[in-house]
Motif scaffolding. Structure first.
Motif, mmCIF file in Angstrom:
data_model
loop_
_atom_site.group_PDB
_atom_site.id
_atom_site.type_symbol
_atom_site.label_atom_id
_atom_site.label_comp_id
_atom_site.label_asym_id
_atom_site.label_seq_id
_atom_site.Cartn_x
_atom_site.Cartn_y
_atom_site.Cartn_z
ATOM 1 N N UNK A 140 -11.475 -6.654 -4.600
ATOM 2 C CA UNK A 140 -12.227 -5.733 -3.748
ATOM 3 C C UNK A 140 -12.100 -4.317 -4.293
ATOM 4 N N UNK A 141 -13.115 -3.512 -4.026
ATOM 5 C CA UNK A 141 -13.116 -2.126 -4.478
ATOM 6 C C UNK A 141 -13.775 -1.263 -3.410
ATOM 7 N N UNK A 142 -13.054 -0.259 -2.931
ATOM 8 C CA UNK A 142 -13.550 0.625 -1.878
ATOM 9 C C UNK A 142 -13.845 1.997 -2.465
ATOM 10 N N UNK A 162 -22.526 14.015 5.210
ATOM 11 C CA UNK A 162 -22.376 12.678 5.777
ATOM 12 C C UNK A 162 -21.435 11.865 4.908
ATOM 13 N N UNK A 163 -20.406 11.286 5.531
ATOM 14 C CA UNK A 163 -19.460 10.439 4.801
ATOM 15 C C UNK A 163 -19.979 9.010 4.791
ATOM 16 N N UNK A 164 -20.104 8.424 3.609
ATOM 17 C CA UNK A 164 -20.548 7.045 3.478
ATOM 18 C C UNK A 164 -19.451 6.226 2.801
ATOM 19 N N UNK A 165 -19.437 4.951 3.097
ATOM 20 C CA UNK A 165 -18.428 4.076 2.509
ATOM 21 C C UNK A 165 -19.057 2.836 1.901
ATOM 22 N N UNK A 166 -18.445 2.351 0.836
ATOM 23 C CA UNK A 166 -18.899 1.121 0.193
ATOM 24 C C UNK A 166 -17.692 0.237 -0.110
ATOM 25 N N UNK A 167 -17.798 -1.021 0.267
ATOM 26 C CA UNK A 167 -16.798 -1.998 -0.145
ATOM 27 C C UNK A 167 -17.512 -3.065 -0.959
ATOM 28 N N UNK A 168 -17.037 -3.263 -2.169
ATOM 29 C CA UNK A 168 -17.630 -4.259 -3.057
ATOM 30 C C UNK A 168 -16.560 -5.291 -3.404
ATOM 31 N N UNK A 169 -16.928 -6.552 -3.311
ATOM 32 C CA UNK A 169 -16.007 -7.629 -3.644
ATOM 33 C C UNK A 169 -16.644 -8.492 -4.730
ATOM 34 N N UNK A 170 -15.923 -8.665 -5.829
ATOM 35 C CA UNK A 170 -16.399 -9.480 -6.934
ATOM 36 C C UNK A 170 -15.614 -10.785 -6.962
ATOM 37 N N UNK A 171 -16.358 -11.892 -6.934
ATOM 38 C CA UNK A 171 -15.752 -13.222 -6.859
ATOM 39 C C UNK A 171 -16.217 -14.053 -8.051
ATOM 40 N N UNK A 182 -20.569 -9.016 -3.916
ATOM 41 C CA UNK A 182 -20.935 -8.690 -2.540
ATOM 42 C C UNK A 182 -20.720 -7.191 -2.336
ATOM 43 N N UNK A 183 -21.750 -6.483 -1.876
ATOM 44 C CA UNK A 183 -21.652 -5.043 -1.670
ATOM 45 C C UNK A 183 -22.114 -4.686 -0.264
ATOM 46 N N UNK A 184 -21.236 -4.034 0.486
ATOM 47 C CA UNK A 184 -21.579 -3.572 1.834
ATOM 48 C C UNK A 184 -21.497 -2.055 1.863
ATOM 49 N N UNK A 185 -22.594 -1.408 2.266
ATOM 50 C CA UNK A 185 -22.665 0.048 2.375
ATOM 51 C C UNK A 185 -22.922 0.432 3.822
ATOM 52 N N UNK A 186 -22.287 1.517 4.277
ATOM 53 C CA UNK A 186 -22.543 2.007 5.622
ATOM 54 C C UNK A 186 -22.271 3.503 5.711
ATOM 55 N N UNK A 187 -23.034 4.163 6.580
ATOM 56 C CA UNK A 187 -22.763 5.557 6.921
ATOM 57 C C UNK A 187 -22.040 5.641 8.259
ATOM 58 N N UNK A 188 -21.828 4.495 8.902
ATOM 59 C CA UNK A 188 -21.109 4.442 10.184
ATOM 60 C C UNK A 188 -19.620 4.256 9.911
ATOM 61 N N UNK A 189 -19.034 5.237 9.230
ATOM 62 C CA UNK A 189 -17.651 5.085 8.774
ATOM 63 C C UNK A 189 -16.636 5.124 9.906
#
Length: 220
Positions: A140-142, A162-171, A182-189
Motif C-alpha cells: 500500500x502507498x498513501x 483543499x486537502x486530498x488523499x490517495x491510497x494505492x494498493x498494488x497486488x 487499486x487506487x482510491x482518491x478522495x477530498x473527504x479526508x
C-alpha cells in the motif's frame, strides 16, 4: 459512514482472471469499447448516480462521463467507480476508485511485492507498507496533497486550499506477470480512516481464481 456489501463482480480483460466485490454506494463508470456504447452507458450511469435529478442535470452530465470513461480506457484502467456515502450528520462524502492491471517482468508475487515496496519506499513523501491479503502479498502507498482552488470555483469567491488523499494498493498476480493496481482518491479526508478501511475490505474479497471454473462443477 455505513456501507453494505453487495455482490459486484469485475473481471479484467486480456489478463488472467481477477474478481472482487464493492460495497453498496459505488457506481461503476461505463467503460466500453466504442463511442456509441460509451454514450449510451453514460446516459444510464448519470440517471442512476443522480437519481433525484432531471433532464437539466442528466443531459450535460452524460457527455462528461462518456469522455471520462474514454480517457480512463486509454490509460489501461479496467474498472472505475464513484463512491457516494451518507454521513451521520446528514451530509454526503465521495471517493473515486479505479482498478488497472499492469504487466510486469516478475511472475513470483513475493519477489514482485518486495520490488514494489523498495521502489515506493525510496520516496520520503509516500507512506509505503507491506500488506498480507488473503490472496497474497501486496503493497500500500498513501499520498496526501494540498490543492489550491481558484476563486472562480469556490463558494466563498476566495482562493481556498483543499486537502486530498490517495491510497494505492498494488497486488501482484499469482497467476501471471501482472500487478493489479487499486487506487482510491478522495477530498473527504475527514473520513480518511473509513475510506482506508473500505478499500481494505474490498481487497479482502480479491480473488485471482476463474469464476467460470468455480461454477463448472466437478468433472464427471
Amino acid at each position: 459512514m455505513s456501507t453494505h456489501v453487495t455482490p459486484t463482480l469485475s473481471v479484467l480483460d486480456d489478463v488472467p482472471p481477477l474478481s472482487f466485490t464493492t460495497p453498496e454506494g459505488f457506481f461503476s463508470l461505463p467503460l466500453a469499447a466504442t463511442p456509441e456504447d460509451r454514450a449510451a452507458l453514460a446516459e444510464s450511469f448519470v440517471r442512476e448516480l443522480y437519481s433525484r435529478g432531471d433532464e437539466a442535470l442528466w443531459n450535460p452530465a452524460a457527455p462528461y462521463y462518456a469522455a471520462l470513461s474514454e480517457q480512463l480506457a486509454h490509460t489501461g484502467v479496467s474498472y472505475s467507480a464513484m463512491g457516494l456515502f451518507s454521513t451521520d450528520e446528514g451530509g454526503v462524502v465521495q471517493c473515486a476508485l479505479t482498478v488497472a492491471a499492469v504487466e510486469t517482468r516478475q511472475s513470483d508475487p513475493e519477489i514482485a511485492a518486495h520490488g514494489i515496496l523498495t521502489a515506493l519506499g525510496s520516496d520520503l513523501h509516500r507512506d509505503a507498507r507491506w500488506l498480507d491479503l488473503p490472496c497474497g502479498p501486496a503493497v500500500s502507498c498513501v499520498t496526501m496533497r494540498e490543492v489550491t482552488l481558484s476563486p472562480e470555483i469556490t463558494a466563498s469567491g476566495a482562493e481556498e486550499r483543499l486537502l486530498t488523499g490517495q491510497i494505492q494498493v498494488q497486488v501482484p498476480f499469482p497467476t501471471g506477470p501482472y500487478t493489479a493496481v487499486f487506487t482510491l482518491d478522495t477530498a473527504s479526508t475527514e473520513y480518511w480512516g473509513e475510506f482506508c478501511d473500505l478499500l481494505i475490505a474490498i481487497l479482502r474479497t480479491l480473488s485471482f481464481r476463474d469464476p467460470a471454473a468455480d461454477t463448472s462443477g466437478p468433472a464427471s
